[in-house]
Each structure stands twice: as structure tokens, then as C-alpha cells.
Write a protein that holds these residues in place. Sequence first.
Motif, short mmCIF file in Angstrom:
data_model
loop_
_atom_site.label_atom_id
_atom_site.label_comp_id
_atom_site.label_asym_id
_atom_site.label_seq_id
_atom_site.Cartn_x
_atom_site.Cartn_y
_atom_site.Cartn_z
N GLN A 111 1.12 -1.43 -0.28
CA GLN A 111 -0.18 0.24 -0.40
C GLN A 111 0.34 1.65 0.03
N ILE A 112 1.75 0.84 1.04
CA ILE A 112 2.84 2.67 1.27
C ILE A 112 3.82 2.80 -0.50
N GLU A 148 2.81 8.97 -6.89
CA GLU A 148 3.50 10.09 -6.42
C GLU A 148 4.48 10.40 -7.73
N LEU A 196 -7.51 -3.38 3.12
CA LEU A 196 -6.65 -3.41 4.70
C LEU A 196 -7.53 -2.60 5.75
N LEU A 245 -3.68 3.03 11.24
CA LEU A 245 -4.17 2.21 10.08
C LEU A 245 -5.74 1.85 10.09
N PRO A 258 -7.06 4.81 6.37
CA PRO A 258 -8.59 4.86 5.02
C PRO A 258 -9.29 5.87 5.87
N MET A 274 -11.70 14.16 -4.63
CA MET A 274 -11.20 13.44 -6.29
C MET A 274 -12.15 12.78 -7.37
N TRP A 277 3.93 8.53 7.26
CA TRP A 277 5.69 8.72 7.76
C TRP A 277 5.46 8.47 9.23
C1 HEM Z 1 -3.81 1.81 5.13
C2 HEM Z 1 -3.96 2.22 4.39
C3 HEM Z 1 -2.97 3.09 4.09
C4 HEM Z 1 -1.90 3.62 3.86
C5 HEM Z 1 -0.90 2.43 4.75
C6 HEM Z 1 -1.65 4.30 3.50
C7 HEM Z 1 -1.12 5.20 2.46
C8 HEM Z 1 -0.29 6.08 1.54
C9 HEM Z 1 0.66 6.77 0.97
C10 HEM Z 1 2.20 6.32 1.59
C11 HEM Z 1 0.33 7.91 -0.02
C12 HEM Z 1 1.70 8.60 -0.47
C13 HEM Z 1 2.07 9.84 -0.07
C14 HEM Z 1 2.86 10.67 0.15
O1 HEM Z 1 2.99 11.23 -1.07
O2 HEM Z 1 3.73 10.54 0.76
C15 HEM Z 1 -1.20 7.97 -0.43
C16 HEM Z 1 -1.50 8.40 -0.43
C17 HEM Z 1 -2.74 8.65 -1.34
N1 HEM Z 1 -3.40 7.84 -0.70
FE1 HEM Z 1 -3.52 6.31 1.22
N2 HEM Z 1 -2.98 4.60 2.48
C18 HEM Z 1 -3.92 3.97 2.50
C19 HEM Z 1 -5.30 4.00 2.77
C20 HEM Z 1 -5.69 4.91 1.32
C21 HEM Z 1 -7.39 4.38 0.92
C22 HEM Z 1 -8.40 3.74 1.50
C23 HEM Z 1 -7.78 5.46 0.40
C24 HEM Z 1 -9.10 5.60 0.06
C25 HEM Z 1 -9.63 5.75 0.55
C26 HEM Z 1 -6.29 6.29 0.17
C27 HEM Z 1 -6.24 7.35 -1.15
C28 HEM Z 1 -4.58 7.84 -0.76
C29 HEM Z 1 -4.85 8.95 -1.89
C30 HEM Z 1 -5.72 9.32 -2.49
C31 HEM Z 1 -3.29 9.42 -2.03
C32 HEM Z 1 -2.90 10.13 -2.42
C33 HEM Z 1 -3.57 11.97 -2.36
C34 HEM Z 1 -2.58 12.94 -2.72
O3 HEM Z 1 -1.45 13.24 -3.26
O4 HEM Z 1 -3.71 13.63 -3.73
N3 HEM Z 1 -5.40 5.69 1.05
N4 HEM Z 1 -1.53 7.01 1.05
#
Ligand code: HEM
Length: 181
Positions: free
Chosen positions: A27-28, A35, A57, A99, A103, A113, A151
Motif C-alpha cells: 500500500q505504501i 506520486e 485493508l 491503520l 483509510p 477527487m 510517515w
Molecule cells: C492502510 C491504509 C493506507 C496506507 C498505509 C496509505 C499510505 C499512503 C501513502 C504512503 C501515500 C503517499 C503519500 C505521499 O505522497 O507521501 C498515500 C497517498 C494517497 N492515499 Fe493512501 N494509504 C492508505 C489507505 C488509503 C485509502 C483507503 C484511500 C482511499 C480511500 C487512500 C487514498 C490515497 C490518496 C488519494 C493518496 C494521494 C494523495 C494525493 O497526493 O493527492 N489511501 N497513501
Amino acid sequence: MRPESRHRYALPARLLHWVVAIGVMVQIGLGWASEWTEDRHASFQLIRNHYQLGVILAGLMAMRLLWRVAKGAPPPDASEPRWRSGTASAVHWALYALLLTMPVSGYVIWIWMDAPRDVLGLFELPALFTPPAEDETWRANAWYIHVYSSWTVIALVLLHVAAALWHELVLRDRLIRRRML
Ligand code: HEM
Ligand code: HEM
């Protein structure tokens, strides 16, 4: 019952631990890859996979939390000093909280979005709110929460894995095998 069984996590807790551990790392990776990818289409595909895996998750973490609250955890080894089992427990609960927060904040960004909400074509999450057209404050807040939480998860997982390896390689008490395998 083997004498050690009292200290081992139950099978569902062990399975969920390892599936979620692998899932969180993927996921990470998906979040970062999206990005870094310059091609907009490829980047969107990656973040869409990130959304779908994130929803799965979240479900697994919710099941895990219910299991943990209902059944508790095996008692720490008698040889563990109080400060160490206390720190381990604090790290575990912080990981649960983060965690589940990730979400939720991810979901807020996703609704903003206006992206597809289906998960592997099997089901679709509802849109629980309509983002205001002029005010992006909560999108930005959710983004900060999401990124800072990611982080923090990375730092805590590194600490957690370092502690597990310390037990394995320095204390040589077979902690991973006795409790989590
Ligand atoms: C265990 C769950 C999750 C983890 C560990 C996680 C981790 C991450 C990480 C590391 C990034 C990149 C951030 C950066 O640029 O440094 C990210 C971006 C993102 N995540 Fe997650 N995420 C999780 C769940 C979710 C879920 C469930 C969604 C949507 C419902 C989501 C939507 C997004 C979106 C839209 C971005 C891009 C944000 C942007 O730059 O506009 N994430 N996530
Ligand atoms: C993203 C990766 C990981 C996450 C999020 C994670 C999370 C957790 C959580 C929340 C617990 C507490 C279980 C509970 O009380 O319900 C736990 C326990 C444990 N984890 Fe992890 N873990 C990860 C990776 C690993 C890895 C790679 C190892 C081994 C090198 C490991 C070894 C252990 C062990 C041995 C325990 C039992 C600790 C004890 O109670 O003595 N974990 N983990």
C-alpha cells in the motif's frame, strides 16, 4: 496444549497480522509510486489500486480490532521487563489507530477527487458527503493527516521490526516463532 501455546497469538490473529503486514508495505509502495509517476493515466491507475487495496485493508483491520478487543492478546513473557512490554503494547495500539485513520482520511480525499468507488468490481463504497465546491479545507486537512500518518506508520513499523529482530538475533528467545508464527 503445548506449554508455549498460552503465549502464542490465535491463528486468525496470526494470519491477519501477516496479511496486513504485507498489504501495508504494498500500500505504501502504491501511494509513493503514484506520486512519483509522471504519466497521469498510469499514476491514476496506481492510486486507484491503492484505493481498492486500502478498502480491503480497512476491512481486515476492523476485523482484527474486533478480534483483539474480544479475545485479548496472549500475556507477555514473564522475562519481559515492564517498560518493554508497555512500549510494545503502545506501539501496537498506535499502529491499530493509524491503520484505521489512514483509510478514513484516504476516503475523504477520494470523495473529493470524485473517483470511481468500486472495489475490484465487487461492491462500491457510498459517497457519505458532498464536498463543497469552493472550500477545499477538509481535503487539505485529510491529505496532511494521511501523509503524516503514513510517515508515523513507517517509523513505528521500523521500530517494531527492529524490536522483533533484536529478540531473534540478540536475545535469541525465538519470540517471532513462539508468538506470531
Ligand atoms: C492502510 C491504509 C493506507 C496506507 C498505509 C496509505 C499510505 C499512503 C501513502 C504512503 C501515500 C503517499 C503519500 C505521499 O505522497 O507521501 C498515500 C497517498 C494517497 N492515499 Fe493512501 N494509504 C492508505 C489507505 C488509503 C485509502 C483507503 C484511500 C482511499 C480511500 C487512500 C487514498 C490515497 C490518496 C488519494 C493518496 C494521494 C494523495 C494525493 O497526493 O493527492 N489511501 N497513501
Ligand atoms: C507493516 C508491517 C507490520 C505491522 C503493521 C505490524 C503490526 C503488529 C501489531 C498491531 C501487533 C500486535 C498484535 C495484537 O496485539 O493484536 C504485532 C505483533 C507482532 N509483530 Fe508485527 N507488524 C508488522 C510487521 C512485522 C514484522 C515484519 C515482524 C517480524 C520481523 C513482526 C513481528 C511481530 C511479533 C513477533 C509480534 C508479537 C509481539 C508480542 O506480542 O510479543 N511484525 N504486529
